[in-house]
Design an enzyme around this catalytic site. Structure first.
Site, PDB file in Angstrom:
ATOM      1  N   ARG A  51       0.787  -1.232   0.000  1.00 54.26           N
ATOM      2  CA  ARG A  51       0.000   0.000   0.000  1.00 54.26           C
ATOM      3  C   ARG A  51       0.824   1.290   0.000  1.00 54.26           C
ATOM      4  NH1 ARG A  51      -3.145  -3.138  -2.136  1.00 54.26           N
ATOM      5  NH2 ARG A  51      -5.194  -3.598  -1.244  1.00 54.26           N
ATOM      6  N   ASP A  63      -6.711  -0.350   4.739  1.00 56.30           N
ATOM      7  CA  ASP A  63      -6.114   0.188   3.520  1.00 56.30           C
ATOM      8  C   ASP A  63      -6.420   1.661   3.303  1.00 56.30           C
ATOM      9  OD1 ASP A  63      -4.743  -2.067   2.800  1.00 56.30           O
ATOM     10  OD2 ASP A  63      -6.305  -2.854   1.497  1.00 56.30           O
ATOM     11  N   SER A  87     -13.459 -11.093  -0.725  1.00 60.29           N
ATOM     12  CA  SER A  87     -12.618  -9.917  -0.862  1.00 60.29           C
ATOM     13  C   SER A  87     -11.179 -10.414  -0.855  1.00 60.29           C
ATOM     14  CB  SER A  87     -12.861  -8.952   0.303  1.00 60.29           C
ATOM     15  OG  SER A  87     -11.984  -7.843   0.219  1.00 60.29           O
TER      16      SER A  87
END
Length: 406
Positions: free
Chosen positions: A98, A127, A179
């Site tokens: 990230r 996130d 997910s």
């Protein structure tokens, strides 16, 4: 900035469910702005196939694919490996990527003259913090759009409804809409049946595991791997020198074949809730094990024990999105310094999900067979008497006080 004034938006684009519907949603809700889709190639492989066509068809003006694999590995993963950073046994796969992606989003937005950056992270997860802290570091004045904190959509089922209504093609169905996040280091699975922590993960269900097989389907014959390190960084696999990202790629194949690196955990998210996830990290798990083995013989006790304590802080820092911080720089300096002698070879045996140590060597080893042997050695055992007398002196004095004998 008013919505009507936002003319150009840079979107963090993976082509997954969230970002697939965000393009038409932004068009509808932000006065038809130009959407520049940006995909960070962090090793998600086939997920990048057909991405440009899909982005353009759903309304983006263009797709920029940035190769970030080596940046992620060299800048974030290797220092974390040296530190031995784990977050509650989780090897930080999503968190590693990230900050690098967030930095690239900021760079593209500034170079393209964008008015805002948009991401598809939910308001429940980690996130959103990781992306936005990286953006604030490199584009502090940039507006950030997070649709999950704005729109009326409440579930992945409703996202699929929206996609179908807007003719957005999806690779998933309602039954397979876990997910997931994939990069070179790992693959995560969340949602659906995993939300009930009483359910056993369906490891052997076709299509669930992607980076390998469950230990139950692994070969009946073990396989040996030998990893070489220099100053804590991997340099060769089975005698063949290659850059770290390629070593991870090869270890993923080998480890995945043997069912290595699968964990099922309930972790503590930054926002305060507990979340259940299944993670596949075959190559990373092997690397961490090999590195730990080599540290055992090359790092002195005091340094090793302090590093193990600092590893918790380092993992928290990464997990909580504070990679671009003075603390990270200071701790990374410690990781590098403490690993300057972590050089040598480690042999491991892989068998049905297990990683079994099978020998190690280093030119900087602190292990002395002569000192530790049960046979004849140069060690004078009488020296222990004086050492124990001094080491135990405070204990003895306390006891004498209690007895009134001082």
């Amino acid at each position: 900035m008013e919505k009507k004034d936002i003319k150009k938006i840079v979107l963090a684009y993976s082509g997954g469910l969230d970002t697939s519907i965000i393009i038409p949603w932004l068009k509808e809700n932000y006065n038809n702005p130009e959407i520049i889709a940006v995909s960070g190639n962090v090793g998600q492989a086939d997920e990048l196939e057909g991405l440009e066509e899909k982005a353009l068809k759903t309304g983006a003006s263009k797709l920029i694919v940035a190769d970030l694999i080596d940046e992620m590995v060299d800048e974030v993963i290797i220092p974390s490996l040296k530190m031995g950073a784990k977050y509650e046994t989780y090897l930080l796969g999503t968190a590693f990527a990230r900050p690098i992606i967030g930095r690239k989003l900021a760079e593209v937005a500034l170079s393209e003259g964008a008015d805002a950056i948009c991401h598809g992270a939910t308001g429940k997860g980690n996130d959103q913090v990781r992306f936005e802290l990286a953006i604030k570091r490199f584009a502090p004045g940039m507006k950030i759009i997070a649709p999950w904190r704005e729109w009326s959509i409440k579930s992945r089922d409703e996202e699929i409804d929206y996609a179908e209504a807007h003719n957005v093609p999806l690779k998933i169905s309602r039954e397979t809409s876990y997910s997931k996040d994939k990069n070179l280091w790992h693959l995560s699975h969340e949602g659906l049946d995993l939300e009930d922590i009483a359910n056993e993960p369906q490891y052997d269900k076709e299509g669930f595991l992607e980076m390998g097989v469950s230990p139950f389907k692994a070969p009946d014959t073990p396989e040996y791997v030998t990893l070489s390190f220099k100053a804590g960084a991997p340099t060769a696999l089975n005698g063949k020198e290659m850059k770290a990202s390629l070593i991870i790629e090869e270890l993923n194949k080998i480890g995945g074949k043997h069912g290595v690196g699968i964990i099922d955990i309930v972790e503590n998210r930054l926002v305060g809730m507990k979340d259940r996830g299944v993670y596949e990290t075959p190559g990373g798990t092997i690397l961490y094990k090999a590195h730990e083995q080599l540290e055992m013989i090359t790092v002195d006790k005091d340094t090793l024990h302090l590093k193990q304590k600092l590893a918790v802080d380092y993992a928290d820092l990464i997990y909580n999105g504070k990679w671009f911080s003075p603390l990270q720089e200071a701790l990374t300096a410690f990781a590098n310094e403490s690993n300057k002698y972590v050089t040598g070879d480690v042999k491991l045996k892989l068998y049905k999900g297990n990683i079994i140590p099978a020998g190690l060597s280093s030119p900087y080893s602190l292990y002395s067979e002569n000192l530790v042997t049960f046979g004849e050695s140069d060690y004078n055992q009488k020296d222990a008497e004086g050492f124990i007398n001094l080491w135990g002196l405070s204990t003895k004095v306390q006891a004498l006080r209690e007895q009134g004998a001082l």
